[in-house]
Design an enzyme around this catalytic site. Structure first.
Site, PDB file in Angstrom:
ATOM      1  N   LYS A  68     -30.667 -43.328  27.124  1.00  0.00           N
ATOM      2  CA  LYS A  68     -30.263 -44.728  27.130  1.00  0.00           C
ATOM      3  C   LYS A  68     -29.917 -45.201  28.534  1.00  0.00           C
ATOM      4  CE  LYS A  68     -28.534 -44.714  22.378  1.00  0.00           C
ATOM      5  NZ  LYS A  68     -27.364 -44.929  21.491  1.00  0.00           N
ATOM      6  N   HIS A 132     -40.229 -38.345   4.218  1.00  0.00           N
ATOM      7  CA  HIS A 132     -40.093 -36.911   4.447  1.00  0.00           C
ATOM      8  C   HIS A 132     -41.310 -36.196   3.889  1.00  0.00           C
ATOM      9  CE1 HIS A 132     -36.270 -36.475   6.428  1.00  0.00           C
ATOM     10  NE2 HIS A 132     -35.671 -37.248   5.545  1.00  0.00           N
ATOM     11  N   ASP A 162     -44.618 -30.746   6.574  1.00  0.00           N
ATOM     12  CA  ASP A 162     -43.968 -30.532   7.860  1.00  0.00           C
ATOM     13  C   ASP A 162     -44.690 -29.504   8.719  1.00  0.00           C
ATOM     14  OD1 ASP A 162     -41.998 -32.377   7.499  1.00  0.00           O
ATOM     15  OD2 ASP A 162     -40.403 -30.957   7.067  1.00  0.00           O
TER      16      ASP A 162
END
Length: 383
Positions: A68, A132, A162
């Site tokens: 950031k 997911h 995944d």
């Protein structure tokens, strides 16, 4: 890292969950130097576990960078200049908003391979949505075929989306793109969407379907638990065994070892109308002895048999020990790198390296002097 066929490759991994870390682990397991960029909170604070027990983070170094801050973004762009690849698994547009999108980083390093891991892909109506593994394999068609014929689809842990359809596809794609760089000098983006990768894993099933050898209903085909000779059965002690003698010669061997070679019901292996009755017969047979007794009779034969081991049991099975399927790393037993090579040195996994000394080492290698490192540290750009 030294040794391994990927020795000499440097990869930057933006820390995440699931497939991204597994892809990075695969590359590190085979010799690539992987530097993980963490965000300004500890792994333990985020997941509530000892980071040493997250084995997918093994064999690499970590540096915490505050993305950031403009100084943090500038630091990453510096690190990219000496990298062969980048792995990121954020939602589409996140890296661009950070100022670290592929156009920016490829401008810093035109030979860079920019690996992107997403669930739905970079485009399409679902691209910006969360999801997911289970959602991705559901939409790919893969989940539909997993489970009993008279029940609902069963989640196959998160191995298909995944890891099989995501991490392994990205690792393969990045190595292919790195080879392209060696041939042409041109870097590029590798986009691995789990929905697409999971669909790719079903290619052979689509082939069976096209040839008329597969019914588009779960639990009724040879390989999905529909066949009584390709299934698991409970034993007398409440454990389970697997049998898979698809070929007639091996099926005959199983029947012979069971003493059922002349049974008129079981001899009709491909008679689908007899499969329910055959399943009942096999269930009664395997329920009559313990798993250890079946091991003594059927293991190391051509009956296509194996006990169904738990994760903890698998570690100590003689066959797994013989091939080195598991390894001890800092007191933790875990799956070993795979595959192994006849010439390349197999990399021995090591725990994740992090902390001030590791951070200083990474920054020093990137060309930062003591004063610059002190400024980054004191300004909380790195920690």
């Amino acid at each position: 890292m030294t040794g391994g066929p990927l020795s000499g490759l440097r990869i930057l991994e933006f820390a995440g969950m699931g497939p991204g870390p597994f892809c990075a682990m695969m590359l590190a397991d085979h010799g690539a130097e992987v530097i993980r960029i963490d965000r300004p909170f500890s792994h333990q604070d985020r997941f509530g576990v000892d980071p040493r027990s997250d084995f997918t983070n093994r064999s690499r170094r970590s540096i915490v960078i505050d993305l950031k801050m403009s100084e943090g973004v500038a630091l990453v762009r510096t690190l990219v200049r000496s990298a062969h690849g980048v792995i990121e698994g954020f939602r589409p547009g996140v890296m661009e908003r950070l100022g670290l999108g592929p156009d920016t980083l490829l401008a810093e390093n035109p030979r860079l391979v920019y690996g992107r891991m997403t669930g739905w892909g970079q485009t399409g109506p679902l691209a910006p949505c969360v999801g997911h593994d289970l959602n991705y394999i559901a939409l790919s068609g893969a989940l539909h075929g997993i489970g009993p014929a008279d029940g609902r689809p069963v989640p196959p842990i998160n191995l298909v989306g995944d890891y099989g359809g995501g991490a392994m596809m990205l690792a393969f794609g990045m190595l292919a793109a790195i080879n392209h760089v060696r041939n042409t000098g041109e870097g590029q983006v590798v986009d691995a969407a789990m929905i697409k990768g999971a669909a790719t894993l079903t290619t052979s099933i689509h082939s069976f379907l096209a040839a008329g050898n597969w019914t588009d209903h779960r639990g009724v085909n040879t390989l999905d638990g529909g066949a009584p000779f390709y299934d698991t059965y409970e034993t007398a002690d409440g454990l389970h065994v697997s049998i898979a003698p698809i070929e007639p010669v091996f099926y005959g061997r199983l029947l012979a070892l069971l003493g059922e070679e002349e049974d008129p019901l079981l001899k009709r292996q491909e008679d689908r109308a007899s499969w329910p009755a055959q399943r009942e017969k096999f269930a009664a047979i395997f329920k009559s002895r313990t798993r250890a007794e079946w091991d003594a009779l059927l293991a190391a034969t051509d009956a296509c048999y194996a006990p169904v081991l738990s994760l903890s049991e698998a570690v100590d099975h003689p066959q797994n020990v013989a091939v080195g399927a598991f390894v001890d790393v800092d007191g933790y037993k875990q799956p070993a790198p795979s595959p192994v090579y006849s010439r390349s040195v197999t990399v021995v996994p090591r725990p994740l390296q992090s902390g001030p000394d590791t951070t200083r080492q990474i920054l020093s290698e990137a060309g930062y002097g003591d004063t610059a490192i002190a400024c980054l540290t004191e300004g909380r750009v790195v920690c």
